[in-house]
Motif scaffolding. Structure first.
Motif, PDB file in Angstrom:
ATOM      1  N   ALA A 264       0.819  -1.217   0.000  1.00 59.31           N
ATOM      2  CA  ALA A 264       0.000   0.000   0.000  1.00 59.31           C
ATOM      3  C   ALA A 264       0.850   1.262   0.000  1.00 59.31           C
ATOM      4  O   ALA A 264       0.362   2.338  -0.335  1.00 59.31           O
ATOM      5  CB  ALA A 264      -0.934  -0.001   1.209  1.00 59.31           C
ATOM      6  N   ASP A 265       2.136   1.139   0.362  1.00 61.06           N
ATOM      7  CA  ASP A 265       3.008   2.309   0.461  1.00 61.06           C
ATOM      8  C   ASP A 265       3.852   2.530  -0.790  1.00 61.06           C
ATOM      9  O   ASP A 265       4.680   3.424  -0.828  1.00 61.06           O
ATOM     10  CB  ASP A 265       3.917   2.191   1.679  1.00 61.06           C
ATOM     11  N   ILE A 266       3.641   1.716  -1.822  1.00 62.83           N
ATOM     12  CA  ILE A 266       4.449   1.755  -3.040  1.00 62.83           C
ATOM     13  C   ILE A 266       3.568   1.977  -4.262  1.00 62.83           C
ATOM     14  O   ILE A 266       2.507   1.376  -4.391  1.00 62.83           O
ATOM     15  CB  ILE A 266       5.210   0.420  -3.245  1.00 62.83           C
ATOM     16  N   VAL A 267       4.036   2.823  -5.167  1.00 56.34           N
ATOM     17  CA  VAL A 267       3.407   2.986  -6.476  1.00 56.34           C
ATOM     18  C   VAL A 267       4.484   2.724  -7.523  1.00 56.34           C
ATOM     19  O   VAL A 267       5.543   3.356  -7.500  1.00 56.34           O
ATOM     20  CB  VAL A 267       2.850   4.422  -6.668  1.00 56.34           C
ATOM     21  N   ILE A 268       4.237   1.771  -8.396  1.00 52.67           N
ATOM     22  CA  ILE A 268       5.144   1.527  -9.512  1.00 52.67           C
ATOM     23  C   ILE A 268       4.721   2.461 -10.631  1.00 52.67           C
ATOM     24  O   ILE A 268       3.632   2.319 -11.190  1.00 52.67           O
ATOM     25  CB  ILE A 268       5.087   0.064 -10.000  1.00 52.67           C
ATOM     26  N   LEU A 269       5.552   3.441 -10.929  1.00 55.49           N
ATOM     27  CA  LEU A 269       5.215   4.391 -11.986  1.00 55.49           C
ATOM     28  C   LEU A 269       5.247   3.719 -13.344  1.00 55.49           C
ATOM     29  O   LEU A 269       4.381   3.940 -14.182  1.00 55.49           O
ATOM     30  CB  LEU A 269       6.192   5.565 -11.962  1.00 55.49           C
ATOM     31  N   SER A 270       6.282   2.922 -13.560  1.00 53.93           N
ATOM     32  CA  SER A 270       6.437   2.242 -14.839  1.00 53.93           C
ATOM     33  C   SER A 270       7.578   1.254 -14.714  1.00 53.93           C
ATOM     34  O   SER A 270       8.375   1.310 -13.781  1.00 53.93           O
ATOM     35  CB  SER A 270       6.754   3.252 -15.946  1.00 53.93           C
ATOM     36  N   SER A 271       7.641   0.344 -15.683  1.00 54.44           N
ATOM     37  CA  SER A 271       8.830  -0.485 -15.843  1.00 54.44           C
ATOM     38  C   SER A 271       9.205  -0.398 -17.319  1.00 54.44           C
ATOM     39  O   SER A 271       8.354  -0.533 -18.194  1.00 54.44           O
ATOM     40  CB  SER A 271       8.585  -1.929 -15.400  1.00 54.44           C
ATOM     41  N   VAL A 272      10.463  -0.102 -17.548  1.00 57.07           N
ATOM     42  CA  VAL A 272      10.972   0.076 -18.904  1.00 57.07           C
ATOM     43  C   VAL A 272      12.068  -0.950 -19.145  1.00 57.07           C
ATOM     44  O   VAL A 272      12.556  -1.586 -18.207  1.00 57.07           O
ATOM     45  CB  VAL A 272      11.480   1.516 -19.122  1.00 57.07           C
ATOM     46  N   THR A 273      12.485  -1.091 -20.396  1.00 54.65           N
ATOM     47  CA  THR A 273      13.412  -2.167 -20.728  1.00 54.65           C
ATOM     48  C   THR A 273      14.846  -1.711 -20.980  1.00 54.65           C
ATOM     49  O   THR A 273      15.700  -2.549 -21.251  1.00 54.65           O
ATOM     50  CB  THR A 273      12.916  -2.951 -21.957  1.00 54.65           C
TER      51      THR A 273
ATOM     52  N   ALA B 246      13.772   8.886 -21.331  1.00 55.58           N
ATOM     53  CA  ALA B 246      12.638   9.458 -22.074  1.00 55.58           C
ATOM     54  C   ALA B 246      11.411   9.571 -21.168  1.00 55.58           C
ATOM     55  O   ALA B 246      10.677  10.569 -21.227  1.00 55.58           O
ATOM     56  CB  ALA B 246      12.329   8.607 -23.305  1.00 55.58           C
ATOM     57  N   TYR B 247      11.188   8.559 -20.334  1.00 52.23           N
ATOM     58  CA  TYR B 247      10.064   8.597 -19.395  1.00 52.23           C
ATOM     59  C   TYR B 247      10.202   9.797 -18.454  1.00 52.23           C
ATOM     60  O   TYR B 247       9.257  10.549 -18.244  1.00 52.23           O
ATOM     61  CB  TYR B 247      10.006   7.285 -18.601  1.00 52.23           C
ATOM     62  N   LEU B 248      11.387   9.965 -17.884  1.00 56.70           N
ATOM     63  CA  LEU B 248      11.608  11.086 -16.968  1.00 56.70           C
ATOM     64  C   LEU B 248      11.484  12.434 -17.667  1.00 56.70           C
ATOM     65  O   LEU B 248      10.941  13.383 -17.100  1.00 56.70           O
ATOM     66  CB  LEU B 248      12.989  10.975 -16.312  1.00 56.70           C
ATOM     67  N   GLU B 249      11.995  12.519 -18.891  1.00 57.83           N
ATOM     68  CA  GLU B 249      11.922  13.778 -19.655  1.00 57.83           C
ATOM     69  C   GLU B 249      10.479  14.193 -19.904  1.00 57.83           C
ATOM     70  O   GLU B 249      10.184  15.385 -20.014  1.00 57.83           O
ATOM     71  CB  GLU B 249      12.658  13.629 -20.991  1.00 57.83           C
ATOM     72  N   ALA B 250       9.566  13.218 -19.984  1.00 57.15           N
ATOM     73  CA  ALA B 250       8.157  13.519 -20.259  1.00 57.15           C
ATOM     74  C   ALA B 250       7.420  14.027 -19.018  1.00 57.15           C
ATOM     75  O   ALA B 250       6.326  14.572 -19.129  1.00 57.15           O
ATOM     76  CB  ALA B 250       7.454  12.278 -20.806  1.00 57.15           C
ATOM     77  N   ILE B 251       8.017  13.866 -17.846  1.00 53.21           N
ATOM     78  CA  ILE B 251       7.383  14.334 -16.610  1.00 53.21           C
ATOM     79  C   ILE B 251       7.571  15.852 -16.516  1.00 53.21           C
ATOM     80  O   ILE B 251       8.691  16.349 -16.548  1.00 53.21           O
ATOM     81  CB  ILE B 251       7.981  13.633 -15.374  1.00 53.21           C
ATOM     82  N   LYS B 252       6.491  16.563 -16.400  1.00 55.46           N
ATOM     83  CA  LYS B 252       6.532  18.026 -16.418  1.00 55.46           C
ATOM     84  C   LYS B 252       6.766  18.637 -15.042  1.00 55.46           C
ATOM     85  O   LYS B 252       7.307  19.719 -14.917  1.00 55.46           O
ATOM     86  CB  LYS B 252       5.223  18.591 -16.997  1.00 55.46           C
ATOM     87  N   ASN B 253       6.337  17.953 -13.987  1.00 56.46           N
ATOM     88  CA  ASN B 253       6.419  18.504 -12.644  1.00 56.46           C
ATOM     89  C   ASN B 253       7.293  17.596 -11.780  1.00 56.46           C
ATOM     90  O   ASN B 253       7.029  16.399 -11.676  1.00 56.46           O
ATOM     91  CB  ASN B 253       5.010  18.602 -12.055  1.00 56.46           C
ATOM     92  N   GLU B 254       8.325  18.146 -11.159  1.00 56.82           N
ATOM     93  CA  GLU B 254       9.260  17.347 -10.361  1.00 56.82           C
ATOM     94  C   GLU B 254       8.583  16.581  -9.236  1.00 56.82           C
ATOM     95  O   GLU B 254       9.089  15.557  -8.793  1.00 56.82           O
ATOM     96  CB  GLU B 254      10.381  18.227  -9.805  1.00 56.82           C
TER      97      GLU B 254
END
Length: 135
Positions: free
Chosen positions: A31-40, A47-55
């Protein structure tokens, strides 16, 4: 219920589907973890981080496999640490073989941990618990 402020956001980069499955399976009921994504690979991660607009939406933790195509873990770590936007993100490197040279190089670049990949589900359980204990 866990408040959204106490949730730990994790981003995983690993080209091995079985390893991604171990991580995701272990963390899915936390319940204390959110998986934002998994990439290969490291290029996808950047690229995933670059697309995030708000720190505020950045992950708290990035887990990088050392042996990935395009950008390996150490190369990705180096690129992330060269960009001040990502300085507050904890980064862990894990590899099939984590020798002293890799450990020294990656901790020198700013990894909080460098670990050898376990060979069992219980080993993954222990490794992930160890990682989560420091974030």
């Amino acid at each position: 219920m866990t408040s959204s402020l106490s949730l730990k956001k994790i981003l995983l980069a690993d080209d091995d589907g079985d390893d991604r499955w171990f991580f995701l399976d272990f963390l899915k009921n936390r319940a204390d973890i959110v998986i934002l994504s998994s990439v290969t690979n490291g290029a996808e991660l950047i690229a995933y981080l670059e697309a995030i607009k708000n720190e505020i939406d950045f992950p708290h933790l990035i887990i990088l496999d050392q042996n990935m195509p395009k950008l390996n873990g150490k190369e990705t770590l180096s690129a992330l640490r060269a960009d001040t936007r990502y300085n507050k993100i904890d980064i862990v490197i894990y590899s099939t073989y984590a020798d002293q040279k890799l450990i020294q190089e990656c901790t020198g670049l700013g990894a909080i941990m460098v670990l050898a990949k376990p060979v069992s589900f219980e080993g993954y359980n222990q490794m992930i618990s160890s990682i989560l204990s420091v974030i």
